[in-house]
Design a protein around this motif. Sequence first.
Motif, PDB file in Angstrom:
ATOM      1  N   VAL A 150      12.878 -11.905  -6.177  1.00  0.00           N
ATOM      2  CA  VAL A 150      13.963 -12.561  -5.448  1.00  0.00           C
ATOM      3  C   VAL A 150      14.831 -13.338  -6.424  1.00  0.00           C
ATOM      4  N   GLU A 151      16.058 -13.579  -6.011  1.00  0.00           N
ATOM      5  CA  GLU A 151      17.006 -14.328  -6.821  1.00  0.00           C
ATOM      6  C   GLU A 151      17.728 -15.312  -5.910  1.00  0.00           C
ATOM      7  N   LYS A 185      21.259  -8.041   5.496  1.00  0.00           N
ATOM      8  CA  LYS A 185      22.495  -8.330   4.772  1.00  0.00           C
ATOM      9  C   LYS A 185      23.738  -7.999   5.595  1.00  0.00           C
ATOM     10  N   LYS A 186      23.644  -7.113   6.551  1.00  0.00           N
ATOM     11  CA  LYS A 186      24.795  -6.715   7.356  1.00  0.00           C
ATOM     12  C   LYS A 186      25.474  -7.952   7.937  1.00  0.00           C
ATOM     13  N   TRP A 243      18.422 -13.434  -2.474  1.00  0.00           N
ATOM     14  CA  TRP A 243      18.601 -11.985  -2.520  1.00  0.00           C
ATOM     15  C   TRP A 243      17.265 -11.367  -2.924  1.00  0.00           C
ATOM     16  N   ARG A 244      16.795 -10.398  -2.153  1.00  0.00           N
ATOM     17  CA  ARG A 244      15.564  -9.710  -2.460  1.00  0.00           C
ATOM     18  C   ARG A 244      15.880  -8.398  -3.156  1.00  0.00           C
ATOM     19  N   HIS A 245      15.338  -8.212  -4.345  1.00  0.00           N
ATOM     20  CA  HIS A 245      15.543  -6.967  -5.083  1.00  0.00           C
ATOM     21  C   HIS A 245      14.586  -5.901  -4.572  1.00  0.00           C
TER      22      HIS A 245
END
Length: 100
Positions: free
Chosen positions: A7-8, A50-51, A97-99
């Motif tokens: 995650v970031e 994310k939508k 943000w999940r990679h």
Amino acid sequence: MENIIRVEAISKETIKPSVPTPEHLKSFRFSFLDQLSPIVYTPLILFYPKKDGSVLLLRLKDSLSETLTKLYPLAGRICGNMTIECDESTIKVYSIWRHR
């Protein structure tokens, strides 16, 4: 195969109540049973797709600000297991943000 999720942190914001707490509600006294029970911290993590993420995040922050106005002890600090001082403290909101 490792089950590691990367995650970031995108942003960190603080949310305050939309309206200041009235002076006569600044101190919320615990009941006798509340004073006997241990203090419990419950972190909460919510996941959303994310939508339309930026619109949804803005709506969530606005509704949290309104909720803190109506439930003013949520925006306070516990003092000595006797009272909550409703000092319009903030709640931290992180965007992550999940990679894949």
